[in-house]
Design an enzyme around this catalytic site. Structure first.
Site, PDB file in Angstrom:
ATOM      1  N   ARG A  91      35.794  23.598  13.348  1.00 24.08           N
ATOM      2  CA  ARG A  91      37.037  23.029  13.877  1.00 24.08           C
ATOM      3  C   ARG A  91      36.708  22.121  15.049  1.00 24.08           C
ATOM      4  O   ARG A  91      36.026  22.532  15.984  1.00 24.08           O
ATOM      5  CB  ARG A  91      37.951  24.152  14.380  1.00 24.08           C
ATOM      6  N   THR A 120      41.072  18.437  18.295  1.00 23.89           N
ATOM      7  CA  THR A 120      42.179  18.309  17.335  1.00 23.89           C
ATOM      8  C   THR A 120      42.417  19.601  16.541  1.00 23.89           C
ATOM      9  O   THR A 120      43.449  19.747  15.904  1.00 23.89           O
ATOM     10  CB  THR A 120      41.862  17.211  16.300  1.00 23.89           C
ATOM     11  N   ASP A 134      36.335  34.546  18.985  1.00 28.48           N
ATOM     12  CA  ASP A 134      35.662  33.624  18.068  1.00 28.48           C
ATOM     13  C   ASP A 134      34.728  34.421  17.163  1.00 28.48           C
ATOM     14  O   ASP A 134      33.698  34.947  17.611  1.00 28.48           O
ATOM     15  CB  ASP A 134      34.872  32.578  18.872  1.00 28.48           C
ATOM     16  N   ASP A 182      30.962  33.300  16.944  1.00 25.90           N
ATOM     17  CA  ASP A 182      30.195  33.620  18.153  1.00 25.90           C
ATOM     18  C   ASP A 182      29.923  35.120  18.246  1.00 25.90           C
ATOM     19  O   ASP A 182      28.845  35.533  18.682  1.00 25.90           O
ATOM     20  CB  ASP A 182      30.962  33.160  19.404  1.00 25.90           C
TER      21      ASP A 182
HETATM   22  C1  PRP Z   1      36.511  29.599  12.635  1.00 26.92           C
HETATM   23  C2  PRP Z   1      36.717  30.572  11.492  1.00 26.92           C
HETATM   24  C3  PRP Z   1      37.385  29.724  10.469  1.00 26.92           C
HETATM   25  C4  PRP Z   1      38.209  28.783  11.295  1.00 26.92           C
HETATM   26  C5  PRP Z   1      39.631  29.220  11.237  1.00 26.92           C
HETATM   27  O1  PRP Z   1      35.419  28.806  12.423  1.00 26.92           O
HETATM   28  O2  PRP Z   1      35.547  31.163  11.034  1.00 26.92           O
HETATM   29  O3  PRP Z   1      36.496  29.017   9.635  1.00 26.92           O
HETATM   30  O4  PRP Z   1      37.722  28.858  12.642  1.00 26.92           O
HETATM   31  O5  PRP Z   1      40.443  28.321  11.906  1.00 26.92           O
HETATM   32  P1  PRP Z   1      41.533  27.436  11.180  1.00 26.92           P
HETATM   33  O6  PRP Z   1      42.280  28.374  10.272  1.00 26.92           O
HETATM   34  O7  PRP Z   1      42.353  26.940  12.318  1.00 26.92           O
HETATM   35  O8  PRP Z   1      40.841  26.336  10.438  1.00 26.92           O
HETATM   36  P2  PRP Z   1      34.918  27.719  13.495  1.00 26.92           P
HETATM   37  O9  PRP Z   1      35.505  26.395  13.176  1.00 26.92           O
HETATM   38  O10 PRP Z   1      35.135  28.257  14.889  1.00 26.92           O
HETATM   39  O11 PRP Z   1      33.381  27.604  13.160  1.00 26.92           O
HETATM   40  P3  PRP Z   1      32.232  28.716  13.295  1.00 26.92           P
HETATM   41  O12 PRP Z   1      32.517  29.775  12.247  1.00 26.92           O
HETATM   42  O13 PRP Z   1      31.002  27.947  13.021  1.00 26.92           O
HETATM   43  O14 PRP Z   1      32.293  29.275  14.690  1.00 26.92           O
HETATM   44  N1  URA Z   2      38.500  30.997  14.761  1.00 28.83           N
HETATM   45  C1  URA Z   2      38.110  32.167  15.285  1.00 28.83           C
HETATM   46  O1  URA Z   2      36.933  32.554  15.162  1.00 28.83           O
HETATM   47  N2  URA Z   2      39.018  32.918  15.935  1.00 28.83           N
HETATM   48  C2  URA Z   2      40.285  32.528  16.077  1.00 28.83           C
HETATM   49  O2  URA Z   2      41.088  33.274  16.675  1.00 28.83           O
HETATM   50  C3  URA Z   2      40.681  31.306  15.521  1.00 28.83           C
HETATM   51  C4  URA Z   2      39.762  30.543  14.864  1.00 28.83           C
END
Ligand code: PRP
Ligand code: URA
Length: 209
Positions: free
Chosen positions: A104, A108, A200, A203
């Protein structure tokens, strides 16, 4: 529109509570995500068709049932979805695994694709998309669109925590996709994190913060 399936099993609810705890470290967090995925896999495969076969037991011939025909693929969304794969493969070790990389944009909150590798016969498989978090729904919507473009006809989506906003966005964009969800939380905050959520997920699984 298919009604989302909320997983009310006590073991799933208990383990989600442990996941939410900010004092749960990456090792335990990873183990819990794996265990919850196995329990959710059991529910998400409940409708697999069976066929009758004859098997010789040491005593007699038994008319008994095996899973018929359906070939499965699991597609985790990087990164956090990776944490769910082993738990799923515990129950369906012959499933193929595809990967979709999305992150994400911090400003945005829109998903940005950076990786895609799918099994060559993905269009002949039933696919379960894996991501622990359904927040705005943008990542899930885009991942499922990519799979449909690749010819996949039957898609399920499995998440551990969802927001009402994400659930609505995904159901409206892909009304044919069955959603399996561990728990439906209250809302998104201004940074588009799920409240109360678990933080997160990527993380916490990989210990990157
Ligand atoms: C997180 C999570 C989803 C997304 C959800 O990933 O694992 O893929 O956010 O958010 P959304 O429904 O608003 O799209 P992130 O983009 O943080 O990437 P990561 O798993 O690499 O930390
Ligand atoms: N992605 C995450 O990992 N946690 C949230 O709460 C939203 C998006």
């Amino acid at each position: 529109m298919l009604k989302p399936m909320l997983m009310d099993h006590p073991l799933i609810q208990h383990k989600i509570s442990l996941l939410r705890d900010k004092n749960t470290g990456p090792k335990e967090f990873r183990e819990l995500v794996g265990e919850i995925s196995t329990l959710m896999c059991y529910e998400a495969t409940r409708d697999l068709p069976l066929k009758e076969v004859e098997i010789e037991t040491p005593i007699a011939v038994a008319k008994t049932k095996i899973i018929s025909g359906t070939k499965l693929a699991f597609v985790p969304i990087f990164r956090a979805g990776l944490g769910m794969v082993d738990g799923m493969l515990n129950l369906v070790p012959t499933a193929r695994v595809g990967h979709i990389g999305l992150y994400r944009d911090p400003e945005t909150h829109q998903p940005i694709q950076y990786y895609k590798k799918l099994p060559v016969d993905i269009d002949k498989r039933e696919v379960i998309v894996l991501d622990p978090m359904l927040a705005t729904g943008g990542s899930a919507v885009d991942a499922i669109s990519l799979l449909k473009e690749a010819g996949v006809k039957t898609i399920k989506f499995m998440c551990i925590v969802a927001s009402p906003e994400g659930m609505k966005a995904l159901s409206e964009a892909h009304p044919d996709v069955q959603i399996y969800c561990g728990v439906l939380d209250e809302k998104l905050n201004d940074d588009k994190y799920i409240v109360p959520g678990l933080g997160d997920a990527g993380d916490r699984i990989f210990g990157t913060k």
